[in-house]
Design a protein around this motif. Structure first.
Motif, PDB file in Angstrom:
ATOM      1  N   VAL A  32       0.887  -1.164   0.000  1.00  0.00           N
ATOM      2  CA  VAL A  32       0.000   0.000   0.000  1.00  0.00           C
ATOM      3  C   VAL A  32       0.919   1.206   0.000  1.00  0.00           C
ATOM      4  N   SER A  33       0.750   2.099  -0.955  1.00  0.00           N
ATOM      5  CA  SER A  33       1.680   3.213  -1.116  1.00  0.00           C
ATOM      6  C   SER A  33       0.920   4.514  -1.299  1.00  0.00           C
ATOM      7  N   LEU A  34       1.356   5.558  -0.583  1.00  0.00           N
ATOM      8  CA  LEU A  34       0.764   6.883  -0.714  1.00  0.00           C
ATOM      9  C   LEU A  34       1.853   7.905  -0.998  1.00  0.00           C
ATOM     10  N   LYS A  35       1.549   8.867  -1.883  1.00  0.00           N
ATOM     11  CA  LYS A  35       2.455   9.972  -2.172  1.00  0.00           C
ATOM     12  C   LYS A  35       1.679  11.277  -2.015  1.00  0.00           C
ATOM     13  N   VAL A  36       2.212  12.168  -1.167  1.00  0.00           N
ATOM     14  CA  VAL A  36       1.558  13.456  -0.906  1.00  0.00           C
ATOM     15  C   VAL A  36       2.620  14.528  -0.704  1.00  0.00           C
ATOM     16  N   LEU A  37       2.170  15.777  -0.658  1.00  0.00           N
ATOM     17  CA  LEU A  37       3.073  16.867  -0.302  1.00  0.00           C
ATOM     18  C   LEU A  37       3.440  16.770   1.173  1.00  0.00           C
ATOM     19  N   LYS A  38       4.538  17.438   1.520  1.00  0.00           N
ATOM     20  CA  LYS A  38       5.047  17.361   2.895  1.00  0.00           C
ATOM     21  C   LYS A  38       3.988  17.747   3.924  1.00  0.00           C
ATOM     22  N   GLU A  39       3.223  18.787   3.617  1.00  0.00           N
ATOM     23  CA  GLU A  39       2.248  19.273   4.596  1.00  0.00           C
ATOM     24  C   GLU A  39       1.079  18.301   4.808  1.00  0.00           C
ATOM     25  N   ASP A  40       0.935  17.324   3.934  1.00  0.00           N
ATOM     26  CA  ASP A  40      -0.157  16.354   4.061  1.00  0.00           C
ATOM     27  C   ASP A  40       0.328  15.003   4.584  1.00  0.00           C
ATOM     28  N   PHE A  41       1.518  14.993   5.146  1.00  0.00           N
ATOM     29  CA  PHE A  41       2.097  13.737   5.646  1.00  0.00           C
ATOM     30  C   PHE A  41       1.205  13.087   6.696  1.00  0.00           C
ATOM     31  N   ASP A  42       0.712  13.861   7.655  1.00  0.00           N
ATOM     32  CA  ASP A  42      -0.127  13.293   8.721  1.00  0.00           C
ATOM     33  C   ASP A  42      -1.407  12.683   8.162  1.00  0.00           C
ATOM     34  N   LEU A  43      -2.000  13.351   7.162  1.00  0.00           N
ATOM     35  CA  LEU A  43      -3.207  12.822   6.534  1.00  0.00           C
ATOM     36  C   LEU A  43      -2.926  11.486   5.848  1.00  0.00           C
ATOM     37  N   ALA A  44      -1.815  11.424   5.113  1.00  0.00           N
ATOM     38  CA  ALA A  44      -1.453  10.190   4.418  1.00  0.00           C
ATOM     39  C   ALA A  44      -1.213   9.056   5.408  1.00  0.00           C
ATOM     40  N   LEU A  45      -0.555   9.370   6.499  1.00  0.00           N
ATOM     41  CA  LEU A  45      -0.261   8.354   7.505  1.00  0.00           C
ATOM     42  C   LEU A  45      -1.546   7.849   8.153  1.00  0.00           C
ATOM     43  N   ASP A  46      -2.495   8.747   8.395  1.00  0.00           N
ATOM     44  CA  ASP A  46      -3.785   8.343   8.955  1.00  0.00           C
ATOM     45  C   ASP A  46      -4.527   7.414   8.002  1.00  0.00           C
ATOM     46  N   LEU A  47      -4.481   7.740   6.702  1.00  0.00           N
ATOM     47  CA  LEU A  47      -5.126   6.893   5.701  1.00  0.00           C
ATOM     48  C   LEU A  47      -4.470   5.510   5.641  1.00  0.00           C
ATOM     49  N   LEU A  48      -3.134   5.513   5.620  1.00  0.00           N
ATOM     50  CA  LEU A  48      -2.402   4.252   5.546  1.00  0.00           C
ATOM     51  C   LEU A  48      -2.729   3.361   6.738  1.00  0.00           C
ATOM     52  N   ALA A  49      -2.703   3.944   7.919  1.00  0.00           N
ATOM     53  CA  ALA A  49      -2.998   3.173   9.131  1.00  0.00           C
ATOM     54  C   ALA A  49      -4.411   2.619   9.100  1.00  0.00           C
ATOM     55  N   ASP A  50      -5.345   3.404   8.610  1.00  0.00           N
ATOM     56  CA  ASP A  50      -6.738   2.975   8.536  1.00  0.00           C
ATOM     57  C   ASP A  50      -6.884   1.780   7.590  1.00  0.00           C
ATOM     58  N   ILE A  51      -6.188   1.843   6.453  1.00  0.00           N
ATOM     59  CA  ILE A  51      -6.313   0.786   5.448  1.00  0.00           C
ATOM     60  C   ILE A  51      -5.691  -0.517   5.925  1.00  0.00           C
ATOM     61  N   VAL A  52      -4.480  -0.462   6.472  1.00  0.00           N
ATOM     62  CA  VAL A  52      -3.817  -1.713   6.852  1.00  0.00           C
ATOM     63  C   VAL A  52      -4.429  -2.336   8.107  1.00  0.00           C
ATOM     64  N   ARG A  53      -5.076  -1.511   8.928  1.00  0.00           N
ATOM     65  CA  ARG A  53      -5.632  -2.033  10.176  1.00  0.00           C
ATOM     66  C   ARG A  53      -7.099  -2.416  10.082  1.00  0.00           C
ATOM     67  N   ASP A  54      -7.855  -1.804   9.137  1.00  0.00           N
ATOM     68  CA  ASP A  54      -9.306  -1.952   9.242  1.00  0.00           C
ATOM     69  C   ASP A  54     -10.018  -1.990   7.897  1.00  0.00           C
ATOM     70  N   SER A  55      -9.438  -2.587   6.880  1.00  0.00           N
ATOM     71  CA  SER A  55     -10.153  -2.730   5.610  1.00  0.00           C
ATOM     72  C   SER A  55     -11.347  -3.663   5.786  1.00  0.00           C
ATOM     73  N   ARG A  56     -12.443  -3.345   5.066  1.00  0.00           N
ATOM     74  CA  ARG A  56     -13.695  -4.073   5.305  1.00  0.00           C
ATOM     75  C   ARG A  56     -14.142  -4.944   4.133  1.00  0.00           C
ATOM     76  N   PHE A  57     -13.730  -4.691   2.921  1.00  0.00           N
ATOM     77  CA  PHE A  57     -14.086  -5.505   1.756  1.00  0.00           C
ATOM     78  C   PHE A  57     -15.601  -5.686   1.622  1.00  0.00           C
ATOM     79  N   PRO A  58     -16.336  -4.609   1.316  1.00  0.00           N
ATOM     80  CA  PRO A  58     -17.802  -4.713   1.194  1.00  0.00           C
ATOM     81  C   PRO A  58     -18.198  -5.748   0.139  1.00  0.00           C
ATOM     82  N   GLU A  59     -19.306  -6.419   0.395  1.00  0.00           N
ATOM     83  CA  GLU A  59     -19.753  -7.506  -0.474  1.00  0.00           C
ATOM     84  C   GLU A  59     -19.925  -7.067  -1.924  1.00  0.00           C
ATOM     85  N   ASP A  60     -20.484  -5.866  -2.140  1.00  0.00           N
ATOM     86  CA  ASP A  60     -20.709  -5.423  -3.516  1.00  0.00           C
ATOM     87  C   ASP A  60     -19.392  -5.177  -4.251  1.00  0.00           C
TER      88      ASP A  60
END
Length: 213
Positions: A32-60
């Motif tokens: 899982v890879s994210l690329k953002v500007l320096k000022e958005d580092f915290d946002l990218a890290l929050d997204l990454l953590a959310d994806i690796v820890r809590d992906s849900r794979f909806p049925e549809d």
């Protein structure tokens, strides 16, 4: 999607800051890879953590991906190079999972369900055998502190990854595998066992590979 964000919300969040998010898997790895500007580092890290820890794979979404994959399987041999590599691998390896196509078969994709996908994700997307790489214009200490804050509590049991014994033997007699189709192309493939990533000869072979290719 996750418990906090739908697939669309994740896409909009990263697009709103001009970033990119990619994910995928290979024969023996995922990313899982994210690329953002320096000022958005915290946002990218929050997204990454959310994806690796809590992906849900909806049925549809699982069903949509199932249909896309079945279509890919149906068309995969339209490319003669793809077909000949698949044929080669299925006969070069005898026990190793490398003999199988990465995208699966019609039977395996049809029978796979969301619960199995979710269970596999919870086992394999695991901090015990993952690597986190951060690069760019960052302050290491602040980045490390942010990483610890976001990934704190990501705890899953270690997984014992299976080890496979050498799977191929030198040819001692002629072996012919023949398939017939309407293509008029030809290819010559020569295979030999590779080496472990820790092998002292690997850097040498990497250089040889770069020169020859």
């Amino acid at each position: 999607g996750t418990s906090k964000r739908s697939k669309l919300q994740i896409a909009r969040t990263i697009e709103n800051v001009g970033g990119t998010l990619t994910s995928g898997s290979d024969n023996n790895s995922y990313h899982v890879s994210l690329k953002v500007l320096k000022e958005d580092f915290d946002l990218a890290l929050d997204l990454l953590a959310d994806i690796v820890r809590d992906s849900r794979f909806p049925e549809d979404q699982v069903e949509q991906k199932r249909q896309e994959t079945l279509l890919t399987i149906e068309k995969q041999d339209e490319n003669w190079q793809t077909e000949v590599v698949r044929l080669f691998k299925s006969h070069y390896f005898t026990r190793s999972p490398y003999r199988h196509s990465r995208i699966g078969t019609k039977e395996s994709i049809t029978s796979l369900n969301r619960d199995e996908i979710l269970a596999f994700y919870r086992v394999m997307v695991n901090p015990h055998h993952s690597v986190l790489a951060v690069y760019g214009d960052i302050e290491p200490r602040k980045a490390l502190a942010a990483i610890e804050d976001n990934l704190d509590g990501w705890a899953r049991d270690p997984v014992e990854v299976p080890e496979w014994a050498p799977d191929s033997q030198p040819l001692r007699e002629q072996k012919v595998v023949e398939t017939k189709n309407e293509k008029s192309s030809a290819a010559l493939l020569i295979g030999t066992n590779g080496i472990d990533i820790e092998d002292a000869d690997r850097p040498v072979l990497d250089v040889i590979n770069a020169v020859l290719s």
